[in-house]
Design an enzyme around this catalytic site. Structure first.
Site, PDB file in Angstrom:
ATOM      1  N   ARG A 193       6.491 -14.285  -5.424  1.00 45.88           N
ATOM      2  CA  ARG A 193       7.054 -12.936  -5.386  1.00 45.88           C
ATOM      3  C   ARG A 193       7.981 -12.746  -4.197  1.00 45.88           C
ATOM      4  NH1 ARG A 193       2.540  -8.544  -6.441  1.00 45.88           N
ATOM      5  NH2 ARG A 193       4.016  -7.787  -7.968  1.00 45.88           N
ATOM      6  N   GLU A 217       3.678  -9.376  -0.295  1.00 47.27           N
ATOM      7  CA  GLU A 217       4.129 -10.727   0.015  1.00 47.27           C
ATOM      8  C   GLU A 217       5.548 -10.760   0.559  1.00 47.27           C
ATOM      9  OE1 GLU A 217       0.807 -10.916  -2.896  1.00 47.27           O
ATOM     10  OE2 GLU A 217       2.735  -9.851  -2.890  1.00 47.27           O
ATOM     11  N   LYS A 264     -16.702   0.028  -5.069  1.00 49.90           N
ATOM     12  CA  LYS A 264     -16.598  -1.303  -5.651  1.00 49.90           C
ATOM     13  C   LYS A 264     -17.997  -1.907  -5.782  1.00 49.90           C
ATOM     14  CE  LYS A 264     -13.066  -4.901  -5.395  1.00 49.90           C
ATOM     15  NZ  LYS A 264     -12.105  -5.617  -4.530  1.00 49.90           N
TER      16      LYS A 264
END
Length: 625
Positions: A398, A370, A284
């Site tokens: 969600r 979640e 990253k």
């Protein structure tokens, strides 16, 4: 910047004319463009820098938009945007009226679906593949999913179906060990083992040769492995057990920044007749030192100085709401050992880093999951703990089912700290917290507070922990209002509002951050001789019925909220007015039946008529002035 390869790329088909060396040079140019633009606009820098070669390799082999390249979350797709006809407008990235920071079908035929939430790419890609099969066509489907997004339940459900369906498609697993915070969980450890291991086939062949040369026992083991087909893989290294036992072929980990290797690997699998997962290891932020060193900071960053990587921060008159919540929760946890903090891969974003450092045994990062995070909270509550679940509004939606069935139905002591409520700015429609008022209001037993400033936020947390039961507190992104926070905070009275300003011509019942906007409107109207009462309603649920009754005595009742009107607090006030049989004219202000684009929050609120000027205009019109 003259004579760049990037400047002659008008569509992905142009990549087919480039050599591997030219593609590598193009990767460097793309990184420079991403860093240059995001230094002015802000954006998801580290993730997009890490995925450049993957996107180049995929687009150089596919025939998009006929073939489909599906992104998960989409915050790694900046190179994709630069290669698909949006280079000239790329400097408007995430700006009002400009290029979206995420794939957006209405913006380009190359954007397959509106990415913005994690773990959904595999379901979308499988749906595309099955639609292709039903049509009898042959387009190729490739999904790019990060290792963090793979931990989400929706991704596992899709993997299970993909293995059963056995339709051709390619999954590129972009393994960079990061989501926003460091990844957690058993799957991440499994992938880490895969990264650390040597190439599977080399290891397998080496062990096979040693067994065959070590006498009768070794030969027997080798024969057993061949007869059982998969047992040798499992005996040597459980590299692909999770995927291959689901029926998905899996490659050994490869370097995600090696364009020739990426192209060779993808060319070998893209036309197979079964689903294949290509395990790609990337870094990253690669190519830009500050992003490599601090990928968490450069996951989603404000404008920054290119030379140093330092964020160009505006002088703030007040701390952020998130930081105020962080300090308040730490203070509460210091007094109560039963408080447990939970988040879903958002330790830094939700302000829980300090809590995690001070109370590591009472901090849980559930990963990008979640539903699991909210279900987990219910178990902790049943076990006598006091879980505080801190998740962004757009992501908490969600887990509505788990909020309802696992937490509200048994009336458990769980606090939902709903960060980034309301309009959030440049991340756009997939990230605005527009729906939390509606989805928390509808849940039986749920109490909902919308603090209007930082002092009210601290008192809201105190109230939620004191009252017990399922409790939601919604607060916005960004800088707070600059009010003083008392050293000791007392809980609110249940369902009682706060009178901010008196007036006789209209009553504005405002929720959360809209209280400040209502005050601005009242000041504007006062200069015109219109006196408006402003009430900080505090409670979305239960509503202050007495404040509504008093408002009904005035010529006009106006509600203002930073969420959708449908199912919102304003409609709750209208219901109460109906029960009172009040015939007073009324007006509900909020977000109409639409999705809101990206842009600076002030501009978006102005467009929605939710700034001081817009509210004043609506009140003036309703009064016939």
């Amino acid at each position: 910047m003259d004579d760049r390869i990037l400047d002659i790329i008008s569509s992905p088909s142009d990549l087919k004319l480039l050599t591997d060396e030219e593609l590598a040079l193009l990767a460097t140019e793309i990184r420079e463009e991403i860093v240059t633009v995001t230094s002015q606009t802000g954006g998801h820098v580290a993730s997009s820098l890490g995925a450049v070669e993957i996107i180049l390799a995929a687009h150089s082999l596919l025939d998009c938009p006929t073939d489909k390249l599906v992104f998960d979350v989409g915050h790694q797709a900046y190179a994709h945007k630069l290669l698909t006809g949006r280079q000239d407008a790329f400097d408007t990235l995430r700006c009002y009226g400009g290029v979206s920071g995420f794939p957006k079908p209405g913006e380009s035929e190359y954007d397959v679906h509106p990415s913005g939430h994690a773990s959904d790419s595999l379901s979308t890609a499988l749906g595309l593949a099955l639609a292709r099969d039903l049509r009898g066509t042959h387009e190729r489907i490739v999904a790019v999913i990060g290792d963090a997004a793979l931990s989400g339940g929706m991704a596992f459900e899709a993997l299970n179906h993909i293995g059963q369906a056995q339709t051709p498609m390619v999954i590129i697993l972009n393994d960079n060990e990061m989501s926003i915070s460091r990844n957690v969980g058993a799957l991440m450890k499994h992938l880490g083992y895969m990264r650390a291991s040597s190439q599977y086939r080399q290891t397998r062949d080496s062990v096979q040769e040693k067994l065959e040369s070590s006498g009768w026992l070794g030969n027997a083991m080798a024969n057993f492995g061949r007869n059982m087909k998969e047992s040798m893989k499992q005996f040597v290294i459980p590299r692909s057990m999770i995927f291959e036992q689901l029926g998905i072929l899996c490659t050994a980990p490869i370097d995600g920044h090696d364009i020739p290797l990426l192209r060779e690997t993808l060319a070998n699998v893209v036309d197979t007749d079964v689903p294949v997962l290509v395990h790609v290891v990337t870094k990253k932020g690669i190519g830009y030192g500050p992003a490599e060193r601090s990928p968490e900071v450069f996951h989603g960053v404000a404008p920054f100085d290119i030379e140093t990587g330092a964020v160009k921060k505006k002088s703030a008159k007040a701390p952020s709401y998130t930081s105020v919540f962080s300090k308040a929760l730490v203070a509460e946890a210091a007094k109560d050992d039963d408080i447990v903090a939970i988040t879903a891969a958002m330790k830094d974003g939700t302000g829980l880093a300090e809590f995690a450092e001070l109370f590591p045994d009472r901090f849980i990062d559930a990963g990008i999951a979640e539903e699991h995070a909210v279900g987990l909270a219910s178990g902790l509550a049943v076990g006598g703990k006091k879980p505080v679940v801190a998740i962004y509004s757009t992501f908490l939606q969600r887990a509505i089912d788990q909020m309802i069935i696992n937490n509200a139905l048994p009336e458990l002591n769980v606090v939902f700290a709903i960060d980034r409520a309301g309009i959030v700015g440049e991340d756009g429609p997939t990230h605005h917290g527009m729906f939390d008022i509606a989805y928390t209001r509808m849940i039986p037993h749920m109490k909902v507070l919308a603090p209007s400033n930082e002092a009210e936020l601290v008192r809201s947390l105190r109230t939620a922990l004191a009252f017990g039961g399922p409790f939601a507190i919604r607060y916005p992104r960004g800088e707070a209002e600059g009010v003083e926070i008392p050293a000791e905070s007392e809980p609110f009275d249940l369902g009682k509002s706060r009178l901010v300003r008196e007036g006789s011509d209209a009553a504005v019942l405002a929720f959360g951050r809209m209280v400040g906007k209502a005050e601005e409107a009242a000041c504007i109207l006062a200069r015109e001789g219109i006196e408006v009462r402003v009430v900080d309603m505090r409670w979305v649920k239960p509503l202050d019925t007495e404040a509504i009754r008093e408002a009904a005595k005035l010529p006009l009742v106006v509600t203002v909220e930073g969420g959708v009107i449908a199912g919102g607090a304003g409609e709750g006030v209208l219901g109460e007015l109906a029960r009172l049989q009040a015939s007073v004219p009324s007006l509900t202000l909020g977000i109409d039946d639409t999705f809101v684009s990206q842009g600076k929050t002030d501009l978006l609120l102005h467009d929605l008529g939710l700034d001081g000027e817009g509210i004043a205009k609506s009140v003036r019109k309703a009064l016939g002035r």
